[in-house]
Design an enzyme around this catalytic site. Structure first.
Site, short mmCIF file in Angstrom:
data_model
loop_
_atom_site.label_atom_id
_atom_site.label_comp_id
_atom_site.label_asym_id
_atom_site.label_seq_id
_atom_site.Cartn_x
_atom_site.Cartn_y
_atom_site.Cartn_z
CB CYS A 154 7.15 -4.56 9.66
SG CYS A 154 8.94 -4.25 10.32
CB CYS A 190 2.43 7.41 3.14
SG CYS A 190 3.54 6.29 4.22
CG ASN A 205 -4.76 6.55 13.44
OD1 ASN A 205 -4.88 7.85 13.23
ND2 ASN A 205 -2.85 6.59 13.25
CB CYS A 254 0.60 6.51 11.26
SG CYS A 254 1.80 8.06 10.23
N GLY A 266 6.43 -1.66 6.87
CA GLY A 266 8.10 -2.13 5.97
C GLY A 266 8.86 -1.10 7.50
CD GLU A 267 13.34 0.43 10.26
OE1 GLU A 267 12.12 0.30 11.26
OE2 GLU A 267 13.88 0.82 9.74
CB SER A 307 9.39 5.14 15.34
OG SER A 307 9.24 4.93 13.73
CG LEU A 308 12.48 8.01 21.36
CD1 LEU A 308 13.82 7.26 21.28
CD2 LEU A 308 12.37 9.44 22.11
CG ASN A 309 6.87 4.92 18.83
OD1 ASN A 309 6.97 6.39 18.81
ND2 ASN A 309 6.73 4.10 17.26
CD GLU A 344 -2.96 -1.32 2.29
OE1 GLU A 344 -3.92 -1.83 2.68
OE2 GLU A 344 -2.48 -1.04 3.33
CB SER A 355 10.14 6.69 9.23
OG SER A 355 9.26 6.49 10.29
CB CYS A 394 5.74 -1.71 16.81
SG CYS A 394 7.90 -1.18 16.25
CB CYS A 439 2.40 -1.29 14.14
SG CYS A 439 2.55 -1.37 12.64
N1 SAH Z 1 8.88 1.12 10.25
C1 SAH Z 1 9.43 2.23 10.30
C2 SAH Z 1 8.01 2.87 9.35
C3 SAH Z 1 6.73 3.02 9.09
S1 SAH Z 1 5.47 3.25 10.66
C4 SAH Z 1 9.08 2.96 11.51
O1 SAH Z 1 8.49 2.40 12.39
O2 SAH Z 1 9.10 4.40 12.17
C5 SAH Z 1 5.44 4.94 10.36
C6 SAH Z 1 4.99 5.71 12.08
O3 SAH Z 1 3.51 5.19 12.41
C7 SAH Z 1 6.47 5.16 13.04
O4 SAH Z 1 6.74 5.79 14.16
C8 SAH Z 1 4.93 3.86 13.87
O5 SAH Z 1 5.70 4.45 15.35
C9 SAH Z 1 3.60 4.91 13.96
N2 SAH Z 1 2.51 3.54 13.81
C10 SAH Z 1 2.36 2.73 13.90
N3 SAH Z 1 1.36 2.44 14.46
C11 SAH Z 1 0.26 3.47 14.48
C12 SAH Z 1 -0.50 3.21 14.66
N4 SAH Z 1 -1.71 2.62 14.94
N5 SAH Z 1 -1.28 5.42 14.49
C13 SAH Z 1 -0.15 5.73 15.25
N6 SAH Z 1 0.79 5.60 14.35
C14 SAH Z 1 1.59 4.86 13.88
FE1 SF4 Z 2 7.25 -1.80 11.42
FE2 SF4 Z 2 7.57 0.80 12.16
FE3 SF4 Z 2 5.98 -0.61 12.36
FE4 SF4 Z 2 7.35 -1.70 13.76
S1 SF4 Z 2 5.98 0.43 13.40
S2 SF4 Z 2 6.25 -3.07 12.99
S3 SF4 Z 2 8.97 -1.13 12.96
S4 SF4 Z 2 5.80 -1.02 10.26
#
Ligand code: SAH
Ligand code: SF4
Length: 353
Positions: free
Chosen positions: A115, A108, A303, A346, A173-174, A227-229, A95, A205, A119, A122
């Site tokens: 991936c 995007c 989300n 996202c 993906g990463e 993505s610190l999170n 996508e 990212s 996480c 996600c």
């Molecule tokens: N894999 C990479 C890039 C794709 S994810 C990464 O993790 O950085 C892009 C961003 O979306 C990341 O910052 C991730 O933490 C965030 N993300 C993932 N799932 C999400 C969700 N359900 N709601 C909001 N942000 C989310």
């Molecule tokens: Fe992969 Fe990014 Fe989703 Fe983590 S947030 S599972 S690194 S796509």
């Protein structure tokens, strides 16, 4: 470089196309023509390259491919976001998401099918990794969407000719887990003989692959978002398994070492998960990490993905969290949620029709 035949022409570098022309005993300007057809005119077949000799096109078509991604479906959000469901020749689904704004038109893009990082919040992470995308498949997301937007009547920019102005590598993906294809794709997208994006308008990212961050910095000038999170390892390793391999001390050191310049910043992304990482003390701890390094923070209200067990904080919590950062002198923004009604936001990408 020698060309043995076979493979996808769209994945080849400029040098690779020169090797193709040499392999066909064609002069170098044929390689420049090929590059222009593939990366500027966004051709979808070798036959369409009408100013190449017919014999060359036949030989090329017999020995290589230029199979474009198929647009299986598009879903348009009430806010103008368009989700593209794309299919590779082997049937793999991926996508890309178009995000129109007042002053920019961003795509995007995905770098992998699924991936491996796992996480827990996600949607893509729950799929596991099916496969890497090739450089050609990464750039073709841009080419297919650019072509579709033109067909929908979007005027291209007067200067660049492009509808798309910005790219973010935040889809499935990463990106740094597929580094070779990523770098090759970036080189093609930045090439002035192709679509010629500015490195200032591209952001990749990462979930925080420390050695690859340094390698990325060496090999390209585009921007990086981390993505610190979560502000502590205890919290972070619970939602991001990658934290066990590269704990915060190493990740922060890698961020400090990242060679930033004006126009090439490093930013933090921080997904706000209700009751997990959205407390006042989390904001304070985050400020202590980002503040000394002068790193800007993008806050992303979660989300929701049904079944994953996480919830979005309510807007007053988001605001309070944001205010703490600002009061501590940290530059912070709350990212707008776009395309949620078509599962294009996202972390909601799973390539289901
Ligand atoms: N894999 C990479 C890039 C794709 S994810 C990464 O993790 O950085 C892009 C961003 O979306 C990341 O910052 C991730 O933490 C965030 N993300 C993932 N799932 C999400 C969700 N359900 N709601 C909001 N942000 C989310
Ligand atoms: Fe992969 Fe990014 Fe989703 Fe983590 S947030 S599972 S690194 S796509």
């Amino acid at each position: 470089m020698r060309w043995e035949g076979g493979g996808d022409l769209r994945s080849l570098s400029r040098a690779g196309l020169f090797a193709v022309a040499a392999g066909l005993r064609e002069p170098p300007y044929r390689a420049r023509q090929l590059f222009g057809w593939i990366h500027r005119r966004l051709a979808t077949s070798i036959e369409a390259m009408t100013d190449l000799p017919a014999q060359m096109r036949r030989t090329l078509a017999a020995r290589a491919t230029l199979a474009p991604l198929a647009v299986d479906a598009t879903r348009e959000s009430s806010d103008g976001t368009i989700k593209y469901l794309l299919r590779a020749p082997d049937g793999a689904r991926l996508e890309a998401v178009f995000l129109p704004e007042e002053d920019r038109r961003t795509l995007c893009v995905s770098t992998q099918v699924g991936c491996a990082m796992g996480c827990t919040f996600c949607r893509t992470g729950t799929m596991g990794l099916s496969r890497d995308l090739s450089a050609g498949e990464i750039v073709d997301q841009v080419y297919r969407v650019e072509t579709d937007l033109r067909a929908r009547g979007h005027p291209g920019d007067r200067e660049t000719g492009r509808v798309l102005t910005n790219l973010v590598f935040m889809g499935m993906g990463e990106p740094l887990h597929n580094l070779e294809a990523l770098i090759a794709a970036l080189d093609l997208l930045l090439d002035p003989a192709g679509l010629g994006f500015s490195h200032r308008h591209i952001t990749v990212s990462t979930s925080g692959l420390v050695p690859e961050m340094a390698e990325f910095a060496r090999r390209t000038r585009v921007k990086l978002a981390v993505s610190l999170n979560a502000p502590t390892d205890e919290q972070r390793e619970r939602i991001m398994p990658v934290d066990r391999k590269y704990p915060l001390a190493r990740l922060i050191a890698a961020c400090r070492d990242f060679p930033t310049t004006p126009g090439r910043e490093l930013t933090f992304e921080y997904v706000l998960l209700s009751g997990v990482n959205d407390a006042d003390e989390d904001a304070q701890a985050l400020a202590s990490l980002a503040g000394p390094l002068g790193i800007k923070v993008n806050l992303i209200p979660y989300n929701e993905n049904p079944g994953l067990g996480f919830g979005a904080p309510d807007p007053t919590r988001v605001q309070a969290f944001h205010e703490i950062l600002v009061r501590r002198g940290v530059l912070a923004m709350v990212r707008k949620n776009r395309g949620r009604d078509v599962a294009a936001a996202c972390g909601q990408l799973a390539a289901q029709s």
